[in-house]
Design an enzyme around this catalytic site. Structure first.
Site, PDB file in Angstrom:
ATOM      1  N   ASP A  59      34.607 -25.500 -39.494  1.00 54.43           N
ATOM      2  CA  ASP A  59      35.614 -25.845 -40.514  1.00 54.43           C
ATOM      3  C   ASP A  59      36.772 -26.658 -39.917  1.00 54.43           C
ATOM      4  O   ASP A  59      37.321 -27.538 -40.585  1.00 54.43           O
ATOM      5  CB  ASP A  59      36.212 -24.569 -41.132  1.00 54.43           C
ATOM      6  CG  ASP A  59      35.260 -23.890 -42.111  1.00 54.43           C
ATOM      7  OD1 ASP A  59      34.361 -24.563 -42.649  1.00 54.43           O
ATOM      8  OD2 ASP A  59      35.425 -22.673 -42.333  1.00 54.43           O
ATOM      9  N   ASN A  78      25.435 -35.003 -35.908  1.00 50.32           N
ATOM     10  CA  ASN A  78      24.187 -35.253 -35.187  1.00 50.32           C
ATOM     11  C   ASN A  78      23.563 -33.978 -34.600  1.00 50.32           C
ATOM     12  O   ASN A  78      22.359 -33.938 -34.378  1.00 50.32           O
ATOM     13  CB  ASN A  78      24.475 -36.281 -34.082  1.00 50.32           C
ATOM     14  CG  ASN A  78      23.444 -36.247 -32.976  1.00 50.32           C
ATOM     15  OD1 ASN A  78      22.326 -36.746 -33.120  1.00 50.32           O
ATOM     16  ND2 ASN A  78      23.798 -35.611 -31.863  1.00 50.32           N
ATOM     17  N   TYR A 143      12.575 -25.659 -40.121  1.00 49.96           N
ATOM     18  CA  TYR A 143      13.197 -26.908 -39.638  1.00 49.96           C
ATOM     19  C   TYR A 143      13.078 -27.986 -40.715  1.00 49.96           C
ATOM     20  O   TYR A 143      14.068 -28.642 -41.055  1.00 49.96           O
ATOM     21  CB  TYR A 143      12.503 -27.378 -38.344  1.00 49.96           C
ATOM     22  CG  TYR A 143      13.038 -28.699 -37.816  1.00 49.96           C
ATOM     23  CD1 TYR A 143      14.272 -28.776 -37.175  1.00 49.96           C
ATOM     24  CD2 TYR A 143      12.302 -29.883 -37.960  1.00 49.96           C
ATOM     25  CE1 TYR A 143      14.766 -29.987 -36.689  1.00 49.96           C
ATOM     26  CE2 TYR A 143      12.788 -31.098 -37.475  1.00 49.96           C
ATOM     27  CZ  TYR A 143      14.018 -31.145 -36.844  1.00 49.96           C
ATOM     28  OH  TYR A 143      14.509 -32.344 -36.374  1.00 49.96           O
ATOM     29  N   LYS A 147      16.102 -29.983 -42.854  1.00 44.13           N
ATOM     30  CA  LYS A 147      16.269 -31.434 -42.815  1.00 44.13           C
ATOM     31  C   LYS A 147      16.153 -32.038 -44.224  1.00 44.13           C
ATOM     32  O   LYS A 147      16.792 -33.038 -44.540  1.00 44.13           O
ATOM     33  CB  LYS A 147      15.273 -32.066 -41.839  1.00 44.13           C
ATOM     34  CG  LYS A 147      15.579 -31.724 -40.377  1.00 44.13           C
ATOM     35  CD  LYS A 147      16.963 -32.202 -39.969  1.00 44.13           C
ATOM     36  CE  LYS A 147      17.292 -31.969 -38.521  1.00 44.13           C
ATOM     37  NZ  LYS A 147      18.628 -32.454 -38.127  1.00 44.13           N
ATOM     38  N   VAL A 176      11.593 -38.627 -31.177  1.00 43.79           N
ATOM     39  CA  VAL A 176      12.503 -39.328 -30.262  1.00 43.79           C
ATOM     40  C   VAL A 176      12.396 -38.680 -28.882  1.00 43.79           C
ATOM     41  O   VAL A 176      12.345 -37.442 -28.777  1.00 43.79           O
ATOM     42  CB  VAL A 176      13.963 -39.247 -30.746  1.00 43.79           C
ATOM     43  CG1 VAL A 176      14.843 -40.218 -29.952  1.00 43.79           C
ATOM     44  CG2 VAL A 176      14.071 -39.540 -32.240  1.00 43.79           C
ATOM     45  N   THR A 178      13.828 -37.150 -26.389  1.00 42.08           N
ATOM     46  CA  THR A 178      15.058 -36.436 -26.013  1.00 42.08           C
ATOM     47  C   THR A 178      14.691 -35.038 -25.516  1.00 42.08           C
ATOM     48  O   THR A 178      13.552 -34.590 -25.676  1.00 42.08           O
ATOM     49  CB  THR A 178      16.006 -36.260 -27.220  1.00 42.08           C
ATOM     50  OG1 THR A 178      15.422 -35.300 -28.110  1.00 42.08           O
ATOM     51  CG2 THR A 178      16.260 -37.555 -27.951  1.00 42.08           C
TER      52      THR A 178
HETATM   53  P1  NAD Z   1      19.059 -32.501 -28.332  1.00 40.10           P
HETATM   54  O1  NAD Z   1      18.525 -31.114 -28.247  1.00 40.10           O
HETATM   55  O2  NAD Z   1      18.949 -33.390 -27.140  1.00 40.10           O
HETATM   56  O3  NAD Z   1      20.589 -32.484 -28.806  1.00 40.10           O
HETATM   57  C1  NAD Z   1      21.075 -31.621 -29.792  1.00 40.10           C
HETATM   58  C2  NAD Z   1      22.486 -31.219 -29.415  1.00 40.10           C
HETATM   59  O4  NAD Z   1      23.002 -30.331 -30.430  1.00 40.10           O
HETATM   60  C3  NAD Z   1      22.519 -30.448 -28.074  1.00 40.10           C
HETATM   61  O5  NAD Z   1      23.404 -31.076 -27.161  1.00 40.10           O
HETATM   62  C4  NAD Z   1      22.969 -29.062 -28.474  1.00 40.10           C
HETATM   63  O6  NAD Z   1      23.782 -28.410 -27.489  1.00 40.10           O
HETATM   64  C5  NAD Z   1      23.745 -29.322 -29.766  1.00 40.10           C
HETATM   65  N1  NAD Z   1      23.812 -28.071 -30.526  1.00 40.10           N
HETATM   66  C6  NAD Z   1      22.750 -27.327 -30.949  1.00 40.10           C
HETATM   67  N2  NAD Z   1      23.203 -26.164 -31.463  1.00 40.10           N
HETATM   68  C7  NAD Z   1      24.558 -26.182 -31.370  1.00 40.10           C
HETATM   69  C8  NAD Z   1      25.572 -25.254 -31.713  1.00 40.10           C
HETATM   70  N3  NAD Z   1      25.298 -24.060 -32.241  1.00 40.10           N
HETATM   71  N4  NAD Z   1      26.854 -25.593 -31.476  1.00 40.10           N
HETATM   72  C9  NAD Z   1      27.168 -26.798 -30.919  1.00 40.10           C
HETATM   73  N5  NAD Z   1      26.242 -27.711 -30.559  1.00 40.10           N
HETATM   74  C10 NAD Z   1      24.953 -27.393 -30.777  1.00 40.10           C
HETATM   75  O7  NAD Z   1      18.329 -33.136 -29.589  1.00 40.10           O
HETATM   76  P2  NAD Z   1      18.275 -34.636 -30.136  1.00 40.10           P
HETATM   77  O8  NAD Z   1      16.862 -35.020 -30.143  1.00 40.10           O
HETATM   78  O9  NAD Z   1      19.295 -35.504 -29.473  1.00 40.10           O
HETATM   79  O10 NAD Z   1      18.669 -34.342 -31.667  1.00 40.10           O
HETATM   80  C11 NAD Z   1      19.790 -34.908 -32.330  1.00 40.10           C
HETATM   81  C12 NAD Z   1      19.519 -34.830 -33.823  1.00 40.10           C
HETATM   82  O11 NAD Z   1      18.355 -35.609 -34.134  1.00 40.10           O
HETATM   83  C13 NAD Z   1      19.204 -33.411 -34.332  1.00 40.10           C
HETATM   84  O12 NAD Z   1      19.841 -33.200 -35.575  1.00 40.10           O
HETATM   85  C14 NAD Z   1      17.702 -33.423 -34.496  1.00 40.10           C
HETATM   86  O13 NAD Z   1      17.247 -32.474 -35.435  1.00 40.10           O
HETATM   87  C15 NAD Z   1      17.473 -34.847 -34.936  1.00 40.10           C
HETATM   88  N6  NAD Z   1      16.103 -35.313 -34.760  1.00 40.10           N
HETATM   89  C16 NAD Z   1      15.545 -35.348 -33.537  1.00 40.10           C
HETATM   90  C17 NAD Z   1      14.220 -35.780 -33.401  1.00 40.10           C
HETATM   91  C18 NAD Z   1      13.526 -35.815 -32.059  1.00 40.10           C
HETATM   92  O14 NAD Z   1      12.310 -36.037 -32.011  1.00 40.10           O
HETATM   93  N7  NAD Z   1      14.219 -35.631 -30.945  1.00 40.10           N
HETATM   94  C19 NAD Z   1      13.494 -36.177 -34.533  1.00 40.10           C
HETATM   95  C20 NAD Z   1      14.124 -36.147 -35.781  1.00 40.10           C
HETATM   96  C21 NAD Z   1      15.434 -35.711 -35.881  1.00 40.10           C
END
Ligand code: NAD
Length: 243
Positions: A59, A78, A143, A147, A176, A178
């Protein structure tokens, strides 16, 4: 320098896509407040560490960013988590985590940010949904649901707040390269480099996305070049339009 002196809040800033968004925004002149559980290693203009599952933290983030940066023009929701399994394999803890981070936190942050952006004459919010929010894939029921929910919320908010000159849109990535994707492979016993290369063969463009491929679209949606986009869901999928 599309973001000269723009003030931007980015959540999930320590993650694969988030860190790239932060780097690119700062390279284009933005002042960036970074939010994640641990932001100590990130170059930024303000560091706002915390757990998005804590209601008061989520918030308060927009106001905290506003005060730290001297204003707020753009919010990038993000942060995200992925939980795997069918509904029958989903625990209450999985539900709470997925809904808390992927749905409730961006809701709380957007709700707090919109009045701040409106008071400055407008701004932009970019949410991160997923291709799986548009067409669900197997074995990730909750999940995909979260989304789909953030995609729908983006469409609603995009419509409801356009009159305040606030543009709210979402990026919808497919796979992606990551930590989110790679740790999933490791947990299932696969070598992540091999698995990423194999997965790339299923994408018409011949590779899965790198974080830059997603960050470029996030920056576009946050920029004035997207001035007529409100409530759109932009798929970034290399031509792979199935779950
Ligand atoms: P990632 O795991 O590298 O990064 C996600 C970040 O969110 C992490 O740094 C994590 O610490 C933070 N996070 C998670 N829970 C948290 C919490 N409770 N409090 C604070 N921070 C928190 O993942 P990414 O691949 O960089 O994902 C970024 C976005 O892209 C996400 O929303 C993910 O769902 C979306 N996404 C990713 C993919 C993929 O294939 N990687 C595909 C579609 C969508």
């Amino acid at each position: 320098m599309r973001f000269s002196d723009k003030k931007v809040l980015v959540t999930g800033a320590a993650g694969g896509i988030g860190a790239t968004i932060v780097r690119q925004l700062r390279a284009e002149g933005a002042r960036v407040a970074v939010a994640d559980r641990d932001v100590s290693g990130i170059e930024a203009d303000a560091r706002l560490p915390g757990d998005l599952l804590a209601p008061a933290y989520a918030d308060g983030l927009p106001q905290a960013a506003f005060e730290a940066l001297g204003g707020l023009d753009v919010v990038v929701n993000n942060a995200g988590v992925i939980t795997r399994g069918k509904v029958t394999e989903t625990t209450d803890a999985d539900w709470d985590l997925s809904v808390g981070v992927n749905m409730l936190a961006p809701f709380r942050i957007s709700r707090a940010a919109i009045p701040l952006l409106a008071a400055r004459g407008g701004g932009a919010i970019v949410n991160t949904a997923s291709c799986w929010g548009l067409r669900p894939g197997p074995n990730h029921a909750v999940y995909c649901m979260t989304k789909a929910a953030i995609a729908s919320l983006t469409q609603c908010m995009g419509m409801d707040h356009a009159h305040q000159n606030i543009r709210i849109n979402a990026v919808c990535p497919n796979e992606v390269n990551t930590p989110m994707l790679r740790t999933g492979f490791i947990k299932r016993g696969f070598d992540p480099d091999t698995a990423v290369a194999e997965l790339g063969k299923t994408v018409p463009l011949g590779r899965i996305a790198e974080p830059e491929d997603i960050a470029d679209v996030v920056l576009f949606l946050a920029s004035d070049a997207a001035r007529y986009l409100c409530g759109t869901l932009v798929e970034v999928n290399g031509g792979k339009a199935v779950g």
